[in-house]
Design a protein around this motif. Structure first.
Motif, PDB file in Angstrom:
ATOM      1  N   ASP A   1      41.977  43.240  37.348  1.00  0.00           N
ATOM      2  CA  ASP A   1      42.515  43.363  38.698  1.00  0.00           C
ATOM      3  C   ASP A   1      42.479  41.994  39.371  1.00  0.00           C
ATOM      4  N   THR A   2      43.434  41.732  40.251  1.00  0.00           N
ATOM      5  CA  THR A   2      43.391  40.520  41.065  1.00  0.00           C
ATOM      6  C   THR A   2      42.676  40.874  42.360  1.00  0.00           C
ATOM      7  N   VAL A   3      41.635  40.100  42.679  1.00  0.00           N
ATOM      8  CA  VAL A   3      40.842  40.388  43.875  1.00  0.00           C
ATOM      9  C   VAL A   3      40.760  39.146  44.754  1.00  0.00           C
ATOM     10  N   ILE A   4      40.433  39.364  46.022  1.00  0.00           N
ATOM     11  CA  ILE A   4      40.215  38.279  46.976  1.00  0.00           C
ATOM     12  C   ILE A   4      38.776  38.389  47.464  1.00  0.00           C
TER      13      ILE A   4
ATOM     14  N   ASP B   1      32.974  31.153  48.567  1.00  0.00           N
ATOM     15  CA  ASP B   1      34.328  31.172  48.018  1.00  0.00           C
ATOM     16  C   ASP B   1      35.261  32.089  48.808  1.00  0.00           C
ATOM     17  N   LYS B   2      34.960  32.319  50.075  1.00  0.00           N
ATOM     18  CA  LYS B   2      35.753  33.226  50.918  1.00  0.00           C
ATOM     19  C   LYS B   2      37.214  32.801  50.940  1.00  0.00           C
ATOM     20  N   GLY B   3      38.114  33.774  50.743  1.00  0.00           N
ATOM     21  CA  GLY B   3      39.541  33.518  50.785  1.00  0.00           C
ATOM     22  C   GLY B   3      40.173  33.211  49.441  1.00  0.00           C
ATOM     23  N   LYS B   4      39.360  32.921  48.426  1.00  0.00           N
ATOM     24  CA  LYS B   4      39.898  32.613  47.101  1.00  0.00           C
ATOM     25  C   LYS B   4      40.245  33.898  46.364  1.00  0.00           C
ATOM     26  N   THR B   5      41.252  33.806  45.507  1.00  0.00           N
ATOM     27  CA  THR B   5      41.641  34.952  44.696  1.00  0.00           C
ATOM     28  C   THR B   5      41.409  34.630  43.224  1.00  0.00           C
ATOM     29  N   GLY B   6      41.206  35.674  42.445  1.00  0.00           N
ATOM     30  CA  GLY B   6      41.000  35.496  41.012  1.00  0.00           C
ATOM     31  C   GLY B   6      41.073  36.820  40.280  1.00  0.00           C
ATOM     32  N   ARG B   7      41.115  36.739  38.954  1.00  0.00           N
ATOM     33  CA  ARG B   7      41.206  37.919  38.105  1.00  0.00           C
ATOM     34  C   ARG B   7      39.809  38.343  37.685  1.00  0.00           C
ATOM     35  N   VAL B   8      39.544  39.632  37.684  1.00  0.00           N
ATOM     36  CA  VAL B   8      38.236  40.157  37.287  1.00  0.00           C
ATOM     37  C   VAL B   8      38.109  40.042  35.775  1.00  0.00           C
ATOM     38  N   LEU B   9      37.078  39.299  35.332  1.00  0.00           N
ATOM     39  CA  LEU B   9      36.823  39.126  33.906  1.00  0.00           C
ATOM     40  C   LEU B   9      35.962  40.252  33.358  1.00  0.00           C
TER      41      LEU B   9
ATOM     42  N   ASP C   1      46.676  42.857  47.004  1.00  0.00           N
ATOM     43  CA  ASP C   1      47.989  43.462  46.806  1.00  0.00           C
ATOM     44  C   ASP C   1      49.049  42.367  46.843  1.00  0.00           C
ATOM     45  N   ALA C   2      49.748  42.149  45.727  1.00  0.00           N
ATOM     46  CA  ALA C   2      50.753  41.087  45.631  1.00  0.00           C
ATOM     47  C   ALA C   2      51.955  41.360  46.529  1.00  0.00           C
ATOM     48  N   LYS C   3      52.328  42.626  46.716  1.00  0.00           N
ATOM     49  CA  LYS C   3      53.471  42.962  47.572  1.00  0.00           C
ATOM     50  C   LYS C   3      53.182  42.630  49.028  1.00  0.00           C
ATOM     51  N   ALA C   4      52.014  43.059  49.515  1.00  0.00           N
ATOM     52  CA  ALA C   4      51.645  42.820  50.911  1.00  0.00           C
ATOM     53  C   ALA C   4      51.076  41.425  51.115  1.00  0.00           C
TER      54      ALA C   4
ATOM     55  N   THR D   1      50.388  49.526  50.956  1.00  0.00           N
ATOM     56  CA  THR D   1      51.780  49.680  50.580  1.00  0.00           C
ATOM     57  C   THR D   1      52.086  51.052  49.961  1.00  0.00           C
ATOM     58  N   GLY D   2      51.062  51.736  49.490  1.00  0.00           N
ATOM     59  CA  GLY D   2      51.266  53.021  48.839  1.00  0.00           C
ATOM     60  C   GLY D   2      51.713  52.888  47.393  1.00  0.00           C
ATOM     61  N   ALA D   3      51.699  51.672  46.861  1.00  0.00           N
ATOM     62  CA  ALA D   3      52.123  51.424  45.489  1.00  0.00           C
ATOM     63  C   ALA D   3      51.053  51.852  44.495  1.00  0.00           C
ATOM     64  N   VAL D   4      51.489  52.393  43.363  1.00  0.00           N
ATOM     65  CA  VAL D   4      50.574  52.800  42.301  1.00  0.00           C
ATOM     66  C   VAL D   4      50.115  51.561  41.559  1.00  0.00           C
ATOM     67  N   ILE D   5      48.793  51.418  41.394  1.00  0.00           N
ATOM     68  CA  ILE D   5      48.225  50.238  40.751  1.00  0.00           C
ATOM     69  C   ILE D   5      48.251  50.359  39.226  1.00  0.00           C
TER      70      ILE D   5
END
Length: 101
Positions: free
Chosen positions: A7-10, A16-24, A71-74, A96-100
């Motif tokens: 998952d991509t998280v912020i 590291d507040k505000g940084k985004t990354g992928r959960v390893l 959420d990449a869309k929002a 957004t109501g989008a399915v993850i």
């Protein structure tokens, strides 16, 4: 725990507040996640017969309450809910109501 591997998280709090990354790695029993490029820690590796001594930089665990799904869309952090679709339980982004998955 609603956050899963890849998952991509912020990051919401901390250095590291505000940084985004992928959960390893997700560790639900401890309630922690390891995020790519976040909470970098220094580890001194002792010398062995086969490898030289070195200083490694690796990611440390973060409490899951300090991160939110990105959420990449929002283009913003969002909460995650659950919905049943076609007899299957799926995760849904609340903004957004989008399915993850």
């Amino acid at each position: 725990m609603k956050i899963k591997k890849n998952d991509t998280v912020i990051v919401l709090t901390g250095k590291d507040k505000g940084k985004t990354g992928r959960v390893l790695k997700a560790m639900p029993k401890e309630g922690k996640v390891i995020v790519e490029g976040i909470n970098i820690q220094t580890k001194h590796q002792k010398q062995t017969q086969t490898a030289a001594a070195e200083i490694k930089h690796q990611e440390g665990a973060i409490d899951v309450s300090n991160v939110a799904y990105y959420d990449a869309k929002a283009k913003a952090p969002t909460k995650i809910g659950y919905k049943v679709e076609n007899g299957r339980k799926v995760r849904v982004a609340k903004k957004t109501g989008a399915v993850i998955d």
